[in-house]
Design a protein around this motif. Structure first.
Motif, short mmCIF file in Angstrom:
data_model
loop_
_atom_site.label_atom_id
_atom_site.label_comp_id
_atom_site.label_asym_id
_atom_site.label_seq_id
_atom_site.Cartn_x
_atom_site.Cartn_y
_atom_site.Cartn_z
N ASP A 30 0.83 -1.21 0.00
CA ASP A 30 0.00 0.00 0.00
C ASP A 30 0.86 1.26 0.00
O ASP A 30 0.56 2.25 -0.70
N SER A 44 -7.58 6.37 -5.92
CA SER A 44 -7.44 5.66 -4.65
C SER A 44 -6.31 4.64 -4.72
O SER A 44 -6.29 3.78 -5.61
N ALA A 101 0.99 4.00 -2.99
CA ALA A 101 0.61 5.38 -2.67
C ALA A 101 1.73 6.35 -3.05
O ALA A 101 1.48 7.45 -3.57
#
Length: 247
Positions: free
Chosen positions: A199, A215, A203
């Motif tokens: 993640d 997202s 990101a």
């Protein structure tokens, strides 16, 4: 008004068992020659029904079910797949994994307690004591000493315990559940780390590309699923949980 009273009285008489109408007591306690007591069939059936109602709580509190289910729930959260697998699938997998882990304990409880009671070799109290003994040993092998000491200290019985067999069940049960929750969260923390790294990487890449409105979870989800499939994640998690109870 009078007719309604007569109707109620007739219904009560019809509903009463024949033994009660004939004056035969349904609840009897017969003293034995060795000083023990034998309970009537009605009391035994009542106790059996009470035990059956407590089976879900016993499954959660006295077996590996708590650790297995919590780890599966944390795994689903780490994957970020929302309700996939569904709660029913996770519960079913946790239940049958628990049966697999607890099979030796169940077999001992049946052989040493339930079967002798069915064959009338043991009384109800002795059979219950023998049946609960394998579960006590299982919980004592898994409970943490710190958690057990904490509950013994809170109960004020720490000075009365000389051997593990002296630990009362009312102390052992909550200590075991707290210990299982602590172990489950430790395993869950280790499971979360690789998925959290994915993640963070996704990101960071999106931020460097200026795609702040997209997202990161939507992009990282396929990579997390691919990683989990490549390492054969379900087999790895289940085998780790099972082996953790036999170390």
């Amino acid at each position: 008004m009078t007719q309604s009273r007569w109707l109620i009285a007739i219904l009560i008489m019809v509903a009463m068992p024949a033994s009660a109408q004939q004056g035969v007591p349904l609840i009897t306690v017969t003293p034995n020659a060795d000083g023990s007591e034998s309970y009537s069939l009605a009391i035994q059936i009542l106790l059996l029904m009470t035990v059956l109602t407590l089976l879900p709580a016993a499954l959660i509190a006295m077996t590996s079910f708590t650790r297995v289910l919590v780890v599966f729930a944390i795994l689903r959260q780490a994957l970020g797949t929302a309700q996939t697998p569904s709660n029913q699938i996770l519960l079913g997998l946790a239940l049958f994994t628990t049966v697999f882990i607890m099979t030796p304990v169940f077999e001992r409880a049946y052989t040493e307690g339930i079967n002798p009671y069915i064959e009338e070799q043991l009384g109800f109290r002795d059979a219950a004591r023998q049946a609960i003994l394998p579960f006590r040993e299982f919980m004592l092998n898994q409970v943490r000493d710190a958690d057990l000491s904490m509950f013994l200290e809170m109960s004020g019985q720490q000075d009365d315990i000389d051997t593990p067999a002296d630990v009362p069940l009312k102390v052992l049960l909550p200590a075991f559940v707290v210990s299982e929750l602590k172990t489950a969260f430790q395993i869950g923390f280790l499971i979360f780390i690789p998925f959290l790294i994915i993640d963070l990487v996704v990101a960071s890449v999106l931020m460097s590309m200026g795609m702040m409105m997209l997202s990161p979870i939507l992009i990282s989800l396929p990579f997390k699923i691919m990683l989990f499939v490549l390492i054969d994640g379900w087999s790895l998690i289940v085998s780790t949980l099972v082996s953790g109870f036999y170390i």
